[in-house]
Write an enzyme that holds these catalytic residues in place. Structure first.
Site, short mmCIF file in Angstrom:
data_model
loop_
_atom_site.label_atom_id
_atom_site.label_comp_id
_atom_site.label_asym_id
_atom_site.label_seq_id
_atom_site.Cartn_x
_atom_site.Cartn_y
_atom_site.Cartn_z
N THR A 42 -11.35 -3.47 -13.49
CA THR A 42 -12.20 -3.39 -12.29
C THR A 42 -11.96 -2.12 -11.48
O THR A 42 -12.73 -1.81 -10.58
CB THR A 42 -11.94 -4.59 -11.37
N CYS A 72 -4.45 -4.19 -5.76
CA CYS A 72 -4.22 -5.35 -4.91
C CYS A 72 -2.76 -5.44 -4.53
O CYS A 72 -1.88 -4.82 -5.14
CB CYS A 72 -4.59 -6.65 -5.65
N CYS A 107 -2.49 -11.35 -3.80
CA CYS A 107 -3.95 -11.42 -3.74
C CYS A 107 -4.44 -12.81 -4.16
O CYS A 107 -4.01 -13.33 -5.20
CB CYS A 107 -4.57 -10.36 -4.63
N ARG A 152 -9.51 1.72 -6.13
CA ARG A 152 -9.90 1.48 -4.76
C ARG A 152 -9.28 0.17 -4.26
O ARG A 152 -8.95 -0.72 -5.05
CB ARG A 152 -11.42 1.44 -4.60
N CYS A 202 -8.65 -3.45 -2.81
CA CYS A 202 -9.31 -4.76 -2.89
C CYS A 202 -9.84 -5.15 -1.51
O CYS A 202 -9.13 -5.03 -0.51
CB CYS A 202 -8.30 -5.80 -3.38
N CYS A 209 -7.78 -8.85 -0.44
CA CYS A 209 -6.38 -8.95 0.01
C CYS A 209 -5.95 -7.77 0.88
O CYS A 209 -4.86 -7.79 1.45
CB CYS A 209 -5.43 -9.08 -1.19
N ASP A 224 33.82 -5.72 18.09
CA ASP A 224 33.04 -6.33 19.16
C ASP A 224 33.62 -7.69 19.53
O ASP A 224 33.90 -8.53 18.65
CB ASP A 224 31.59 -6.48 18.71
#
Length: 489
Positions: free
Chosen positions: A30, A34, A38, A63, A65, A68, A439
Site C-alpha cells: 500500500t 503505520c 495501528c 505516506r 497512515c 493510526c 539525599d
C-alpha cells in the site's frame, strides 16, 4: 529495534502500543507506514518493512497512515536514555535547532562537523538532519491545520516552511492529502479553543502515574512563574521567538495541553519542552520491569507503576533553582526564587490570572549584586559563579550537553557537591541514571525498606537498577508524606 524483524512482526500482530515510536512499519503493497498499534488488520509479514523513524519512511516513499497517525506517536525513548552524538542531535532537532540555525548550527552545538553528524544520523535513523526536521515540520503543520482556523499561509511559516509551495508539496507527500483536505476531515463538532489558544493532546506510553510528576512541579512552583489552577499545572515559557503560557492537565490516556504563544513559530519547541518536562517519551514497562527485579523495590513499583522523572522546560533555570534550594526547605527555596523573579524576571500578561513573569535568564542574573541576595555568603558565590558561566557559555546544561562533561564542569564550580550535581543531572540534563544516595529522604526510605542506607552501600546495591536509578529515586521518594508526592485536591 527495527533490525529485529521477528520482534517487530510480533509487536505489529499484537498491536502493542508499547512500541509506538520505537519503530515504524511500512507496508510494501500500500506504500503506507503505520505505528505498531495501528488498528487495521496487520499485513502479511512478507509485506512489512521496518524503519527507525517517520522521516526514514517518508524518504523511502511511504505516506502516513490516516487511521493510526504514526507521525503523532510518542517519541522514541532511545533519545532520552543516551548522551551520544545521535541522541543529542535528536534532542536538538526536536528543540527546533535545524529550523532556526540550519545543519551547520546543529553540528556546531554538538562540536562535530556537518558531515559527521549527517553520516551518523543517516546510519542509525535512515535519514539526515534535514529530513528529520522536515518530518517534524509536517507534524507541526498537521497539528495547526487540525486544531486552529489559521490561514494556511500563516500555518506554513509557523511550522517552519520557507514557502507556501514547499508546505503544500510536503503535506501532500507525507499525508496524501492537500492542507485543505486535512482540515475538512476534522469533525465539525470539535470544540473550538479560545482565540489565541491551542488545545493539544500529548500522548505517552502507559502506564503513567501523575502523582509524583505533577506533585513535584506543584510543590516547588515559583510564584508568578508556575501555579496549579483548576486541575492544571500552568507556567510561563521562555522561547526562541517570544514567550508562552502552557496549562497541562493529566488524564487517563493523554496529557491535555493548552498553549498560548506570542509567536506560533515556537509551537514545536514548546511541545518538545513540555514533553521533556513530563518525561512523556519514557518506556515505563522497561523501567519498571528492571526495578521489579529487586524484591525490596518491587512492592513500590507494583503499588503505583509508571512513575516518571519530573524534569524542566528550562535547564539553566533549574540549575539556578537547585542552588537556591541547597540545604533549605521547599518553601524557602520557592521564596528565594520568587525574589529573583520579581527583581529580574521579564513581566508577561496572563489573561487567565496568576502568572506574571518569565524566570530570569542567566544573562539577566549575571550582573546582580551578591549583597542583594538573602543567602549565606558561600551560596551567593555559588550562585553568581554559576550564572556567570551559564551566561558566558562556558557551562552548558541544555539538551545538547554531554552528561559526563556537564557533571565534570559543575563539580569544578564552588559549592557544587554530589547532591546538587546529581539533581541537575537528573532533572535538567535528563540522565535517567542520575542517583542521589546521600539525599536524606532516599536514605530514610532505604532504611525503612531494608535496603542499605549508607551512601556507599546503597550505591553498590543500586548498581542492579542501572540505567534507571533516577526512576528508583522517584519510587523511594514516594514513600514519604511530602507534598511532592501528591496532586492537590
Amino acid at each position: 529495534m527495527h533490525h529485529d524483524a521477528d520482534r517487530c512482526v510480533r509487536a505489529v500482530q499484537s498491536k502493542d502500543a508499547r512500541f509506538d515510536g520505537w519503530f515504524f512499519t511500512a507496508v510494501l503493497t500500500t506504500r503506507i507506514y503505520c505505528r505498531p498499534s495501528c488498528p487495521v488488520v496487520p499485513p502479511k509479514p512478507e509485506n512489512m518493512s521496518f524503519y527507525p523513524s517517520a522521516a526514514a519512511c517518508q524518504q523511502a516513499g511511504f505516506r502516513a497512515c490516516k487511521r493510526c497517525r504514526p507521525d503523532s506517536s510518542p517519541g522514541s525513548p532511545e533519545w532520552n536514555q543516551r548522551a551520544d552524538l545521535v541522541a543529542r542531535a535528536m534532542r536538538l532537532i526536536g528543540d527546533g535547532v535545524v529550523d532556526r540555525e540550519g545543519v551547520p548550527g546543529l553540528a556546531g552545538r554538538l562540536g562535530y562537523s556537518t558531515r559527521q553528524v549527517e553520516r551518523q544520523l543517516l546510519a542509525e535513523l535512515g535519514a539526515g538532519p534535514l529530513a528529520l526536521a522536515r518530518a517534524q515540520r509536517a507534524q507541526t503543520a498537521r497539528l495547526l491545520i487540525e486544531t486552529t482556523m489559521l490561514p494556511m499561509a500563516e500555518i506554513a511559516f509557523a511550522a517552519g516552511f520557507s514557502s507556501i509551495r514547499t508546505f503544500n508539496d510536503t503535506v501532500r507527500e507525507v499525508f496524501a492529502l492537500a492542507p485543505g483536505e486535512l482540515r475538512a476531515r476534522v469533525p465539525k463538532t470539535a470544540t473550538a479553543a479560545a482565540p489565541g489558544v491551542l488545545s493539544l493532546r500529548l500522548p505517552f506510553r502507559a502506564p503513567l502515574n501523575p502523582d509524583n510528576l505533577f506533585g513535584h512541579l506543584i510543590a516547588t512552583a515559583v510564584p508568578g512563574v508556575e501555579e496549579w489552577r483548576d486541575g492544571a499545572y500552568r507556567r510561563t515559557l521562555r522561547l526562541p521567538f517570544g514567550h508562552g503560557v502552557v496549562a497541562l492537565t493529566p488524564t487517563p490516556d493523554h496529557i491535555a495541553c493548552r498553549l498560548s504563544l506570542t509567536d506560533l513559530r515556537d509551537l514545536t519547541i514548546a511541545i518538545s519542552r513540555c514533553r521533556r518536562m513530563l518525561d512523556l517519551d519514557a518506556d515505563p514497562v522497561a523501567v519498571d520491569g528492571q526495578l521489579r527485579d529487586d524484591p525490596l523495590l518491587a512492592p513500590l513499583v507494583d503499588k503505583a507503576p509508571g512513575r516518571r522523572v519530573p524534569r524542566t522546560v528550562d535547564e539553566a533555570e533549574f540549575a539556578v533553582r537547585a542552588v537556591l534550594g541547597q540545604q533549605v526547605s521547599t518553601a524557602a527555596a520557592r521564596t528565594h526564587a520568587a525574589r529573583l523573579v520579581t527583581a529580574h524576571g521579564e513581566p508577561v500578561d496572563d489573561p487567565e490570572g496568576g502568572l506574571t513573569h518569565l524566570f530570569p535568564a542567566p544573562e539577566a542574573l549575571a550582573a546582580l549584586d551578591p549583597e542583594a541576595l538573602a543567602l549565606p555568603r558561600s551560596r551567593r558565590t555559588t550562585l553568581t559563579t554559576l550564572v556567570r558561566h551559564l551566561a558566558g557559555g562556558s557551562l552548558k546544561v541544555g539538551v545538547e550537553s554531554d552528561w559526563d562533561e556537564a557533571r565534570a564542569r559543575l563539580t569544578e564550580l564552588p559549592g557544587f557537591g554530589p547532591w546538587t550535581v546529581e539533581v541537575i543531572a537528573m532533572r535538567a540534563l535528563g540522565d535517567p541514571d542520575a542517583f542521589l544516595p546521600s539525599d536524606l529522604g532516599i536514605r530514610r526510605a532505604a532504611q525503612e525498606l531494608g535496603l542499605p542506607h549508607t551512601p556507599a552501600a546503597l550505591t553498590a546495591r543500586a548498581a542492579a537498577w542501572r540505567p534507571w536509578r533516577a526512576y528508583a529515586v522517584q519510587y523511594l521518594w514516594a514513600t514519604d508524606e511530602h507534598p511532592i508526592n501528591t496532586i492537590p485536591a
